[in-house]
Design an enzyme around this catalytic site. Structure first.
Site, PDB file in Angstrom:
ATOM      1  N   GLU A  37       1.260  -3.793   2.042  1.00  0.00           N
ATOM      2  CA  GLU A  37       2.018  -2.844   2.869  1.00  0.00           C
ATOM      3  C   GLU A  37       1.699  -3.013   4.348  1.00  0.00           C
ATOM      4  O   GLU A  37       2.580  -2.915   5.189  1.00  0.00           O
ATOM      5  CB  GLU A  37       1.713  -1.410   2.411  1.00  0.00           C
ATOM      6  CG  GLU A  37       2.371  -1.094   1.083  1.00  0.00           C
ATOM      7  CD  GLU A  37       1.800   0.127   0.401  1.00  0.00           C
ATOM      8  OE1 GLU A  37       0.650   0.050  -0.067  1.00  0.00           O
ATOM      9  OE2 GLU A  37       2.484   1.152   0.333  1.00  0.00           O
TER      10      GLU A  37
ATOM     11  N   HIS B 183       6.738   4.789  -1.441  1.00  0.00           N
ATOM     12  CA  HIS B 183       6.221   3.414  -1.591  1.00  0.00           C
ATOM     13  C   HIS B 183       7.261   2.391  -1.136  1.00  0.00           C
ATOM     14  O   HIS B 183       7.235   1.234  -1.558  1.00  0.00           O
ATOM     15  CB  HIS B 183       5.895   3.063  -3.065  1.00  0.00           C
ATOM     16  CG  HIS B 183       4.718   3.783  -3.647  1.00  0.00           C
ATOM     17  ND1 HIS B 183       4.711   4.236  -4.940  1.00  0.00           N
ATOM     18  CD2 HIS B 183       3.517   4.091  -3.124  1.00  0.00           C
ATOM     19  CE1 HIS B 183       3.544   4.817  -5.197  1.00  0.00           C
ATOM     20  NE2 HIS B 183       2.804   4.743  -4.100  1.00  0.00           N
TER      21      HIS B 183
ATOM     22  N   ARG C 148      -1.102  13.013 -10.850  1.00  0.00           N
ATOM     23  CA  ARG C 148       0.205  13.714 -10.774  1.00  0.00           C
ATOM     24  C   ARG C 148       0.926  13.639 -12.117  1.00  0.00           C
ATOM     25  O   ARG C 148       0.895  12.600 -12.780  1.00  0.00           O
ATOM     26  CB  ARG C 148       1.092  13.073  -9.702  1.00  0.00           C
ATOM     27  CG  ARG C 148       0.543  13.254  -8.306  1.00  0.00           C
ATOM     28  CD  ARG C 148       1.375  12.517  -7.280  1.00  0.00           C
ATOM     29  NE  ARG C 148       0.499  11.848  -6.347  1.00  0.00           N
ATOM     30  CZ  ARG C 148       0.841  10.792  -5.614  1.00  0.00           C
ATOM     31  NH1 ARG C 148       2.054  10.299  -5.694  1.00  0.00           N
ATOM     32  NH2 ARG C 148      -0.015  10.244  -4.787  1.00  0.00           N
TER      33      ARG C 148
END
Ligand code: ADP
Length: 414
Positions: free
Chosen positions: A393, A188, A249
């Site tokens: 992003e 990230h 996760r």
């Protein structure tokens, strides 16, 4: 018109966003969208949206069934779609293509794609088997469609390359690092870099003089400790599995659990990988990887949902505490971002309220109104500022792509 195209390839998806460019500066973000279920020809869909041409104007939206066998097919589908709906001369208007690539080993900067940098991405695929191969397919697809246009890889790992060895090494035999590059990389990075720059701007300080803890909380989540614009630690490791509890996760745990699971349950390597990456986290604990459903379940008194909520927020708090120590107690701001961090005042409150003894004073009214937009959510007297910043992003990738591509074009012309 000149344009920069940003591509983000997943295993069966291809996201894209188009920006205008003038010389060396980037203009507005325009059309963006996503190809889903690539390869599943019957259900392959292309969704796109374009902001309204003027403030207050409604955005345009499309949802089409466009068959695509693979990423090259999807790239051609996107090209045809853009030619039809945005600009017939689009293919010749693209001056640079930027790719989000998850793992770049020890590359610390975005790179122009050459046979040598592409080889590094292939080499890094061992450490990011789910992410780098589709990234390479995206590069192949763009090369076929935009031959001769500079292409740039922007790595999720790059921003974290400033971590010192005591933060990035594992307590394993040193040969594993030397021979197999086993160390912590962090992910990230494009988001954390963007958040640090935005936070410094909001605080009115130079990045080089600002210490920030950035919390990117989405389906995948990570925290970074950043001193003067340089990352000093981050919660993800060799792969994006380490650190916080995530949608699917497991995050941090005793590595002996893996050995125990394999011995006791007879799982092989692939099955264990699937268990830890896709069936654990909030999904494994509560039955849903969507935090909104977990919050709703907890509200109805479901014990596992309450447990998932408590674990998720506790771990973020624990990392904020650890990273305050990593920054020698000198923290200017804690930033909340991504799907959860930007949209959930409730989760931010659960994380931040107990931290008042660390100089973080939540302003409840400001917290409740900062939803999907930037805002200061701490009280005016708070020693540490609490900020909400929507991450972008694609914009950061487009900026970095243009910078590298212009450098390359300039060098070619000289
Ligand atoms: P990704 O990592 O896939 O890019 P996002 O950053 O889009 O994920 O975040 C997606 C997650 O954000 C979803 O799993 C959802 O649980 C969470 N989310 C979105 N809105 C809210 C909200 N209002 N409250 C709590 N969680 C939310």
């Amino acid at each position: 018109m000149q344009r920069v195209l940003v591509l983000n390839a997943g295993s069966s998806s291809l996201k894209f966003k188009l920006f205008t460019a003038a010389g060396t500066s980037l203009g507005e973000a325009g059309l963006g969208g996503q190809f889903d279920r690539i390869g599943d020809v019957a259900n392959c869909t292309l969704k796109a949206s374009q902001p309204g041409a003027a403030p207050g104007m409604k955005p345009r939206k499309w949802e089409l069934k466009v068959p695509a066998q693979d990423h090259v097919g999807a790239m051609k589908g996107i090209l045809d779609f853009i030619k039809e709906n945005v600009s017939a001369t689009f293919a010749s208007e693209v001056v640079a293509v930027g790719h989000r690539i998850v793992h770049g080993l020890d590359l610390s900067q975005p790179v122009l794609l050459t046979p040598s940098s592409t080889a590094t991405i292939k080499q890094a695929a061992v450490l990011a088997p789910l992410h780098n191969p589709p990234g390479l397919q995206g590069i192949e697809a763009a090369t076929e469609v935009f031959s001769g246009v500079p292409q740039v890889a922007v790595f999720d790992t790059a921003f974290h390359q400033t971590m010192p060895p005591h933060a990035y090494m594992y307590g394993l035999p040193y040969e594993l690092y030397e021979k197999h590059k086993i160390r912590r990389y962090g992910f990230h990075g494009t988001s954390h870099k963007y958040l640090v720059e935005q936070a410094a701007a909001m605080l009115g300080k130079p990045v080089s003089d600002t210490n920030v803890i950035t919390c990117h909380l989405g389906n995948g989540s990570s925290v970074a400790a950043v001193r003067g614009g340089q990352c000093v630690d981050t919660s993800m490791g060799l792969t994006p599995l380490e650190g916080l509890l995530m949608g699917t996760r497991c995050g941090d745990m005793d590595p002996a659990v893996v050995l125990h699971i394999q011995n006791q349950c007879g799982l092989n390597v692939k099955e264990t990988d699937t268990l830890l990456n896709k069936k654990s986290g909030l999904l494994g604990l509560t039955g849903s990887n969507d935090l909104r459903a977990v919050i709703e379940g907890a509200g109805k008194g479901e014990l596992r949902s309450q447990l998932g909520l408590d674990m998720f927020t506790y771990r973020v708090r624990k990392y904020i505490g650890a990273y305050t120590a990593a920054l020698d107690g000198k923290v200017d701001a804690v930033v909340f971002s991504a799907g959860i961090g930007e949209n959930s005042p409730f989760i931010r409150k659960l994380i931040a309220e107990p931290l008042h003894a660390m100089g973080m004073q939540l302003d409840h009214a400001a917290n409740d109104t900062a939803v999907g937009r930037a805002g200061v959510i701490s009280t005016p007297g708070s020693r540490v500022q609490l900020l909400v910043i929507p991450t972008d992003e694609e914009l950061s990738i487009a900026e970095q792509t243009l910078q590298v591509a212009k450098g390359a074009l300039g060098a070619a012309a000289a």
